[in-house]
Design a protein around this motif. Structure first.
Motif, short mmCIF file in Angstrom:
data_model
loop_
_atom_site.label_atom_id
_atom_site.label_comp_id
_atom_site.label_asym_id
_atom_site.label_seq_id
_atom_site.Cartn_x
_atom_site.Cartn_y
_atom_site.Cartn_z
N PHE A 3 4.28 2.98 27.70
CA PHE A 3 4.54 4.37 28.09
C PHE A 3 5.40 4.39 29.34
N SER A 4 6.28 5.36 29.44
CA SER A 4 7.02 5.58 30.68
C SER A 4 6.10 6.26 31.68
N ASN A 5 6.45 6.20 32.96
CA ASN A 5 5.66 6.92 33.97
C ASN A 5 5.59 8.41 33.65
N ASP A 56 1.46 7.08 41.19
CA ASP A 56 1.82 5.73 40.79
C ASP A 56 0.95 4.76 41.58
N ASP A 57 0.32 3.82 40.89
CA ASP A 57 -0.57 2.88 41.58
C ASP A 57 0.18 1.72 42.23
N MET A 62 0.18 4.90 36.11
CA MET A 62 -0.14 6.19 36.70
C MET A 62 -1.66 6.36 36.65
N GLN A 63 -2.20 6.99 37.70
CA GLN A 63 -3.64 7.19 37.77
C GLN A 63 -3.97 8.52 38.42
N THR A 122 -11.80 7.12 38.66
CA THR A 122 -10.35 6.99 38.49
C THR A 122 -10.02 6.68 37.04
N VAL A 123 -9.01 7.37 36.54
CA VAL A 123 -8.49 7.11 35.20
C VAL A 123 -7.07 6.62 35.37
N LYS A 124 -6.78 5.46 34.75
CA LYS A 124 -5.47 4.84 34.89
C LYS A 124 -4.89 4.60 33.50
#
Length: 126
Positions: A3-5, A56-57, A62-63, A122-124
């Motif tokens: 996936f893209s950001n 962005d982590d 992404m999170q 947290t969901v990443k």
């Protein structure tokens, strides 16, 4: 494929940040199909949880994390040993969206309360 950001951010926004979701507690591991033993009785109910804007982590993912504390009701009977948490799209029934194990289990007995501090869920997506 990855996936893209942009798409990762869109998925998080559409399904968590800009949606109503509920946090559930489990005494056994939930599965991809929504199985597992969710706490029941003793004043337990799923609680609404809100998420902040995805970030962005720094490692290409992404999170998003909960933007407010989540306080479950004070248990009116023993809930058992909480081992996992999960997100649902409904207060009862519904679909399991995300789940994971706790860093350490919590034995919630009568007159105890389960709390999640800001930023602890947290969901990443990577």
């Amino acid at each position: 494929m990855s996936f893209s950001n942009y798409l990762e951010q869109k998925v998080l926004n559409d399904n968590l940040v800009n949606a109503t979701v509920y946090l559930a507690l489990f005494t056994s591991a939930p599965g991809e199909d929504g199985t597992g033993t969710e706490v029941s009785g003793g004043g337990y109910s799923r609680q609404p949880i809100t998420f902040g804007a995805p970030t962005d982590d720094g490692a290409g993912s992404m999170q998003t994390s909960n933007s407010a504390a989540v306080e479950f009701p004070i248990a009116s009977a023993d809930w058992g040993i909480i081992t996992h948490m999960g997100l649902y799209d409904a207060e009862t029934g519904g679909n399991l969206l995300d789940f994971g194990s706790l860093n350490s289990t919590a034995n919630i007995q009568e007159n105890n309360q389960f709390l999640i501090n800001v930023g602890d869920y947290t969901v990443k997506i990577n």
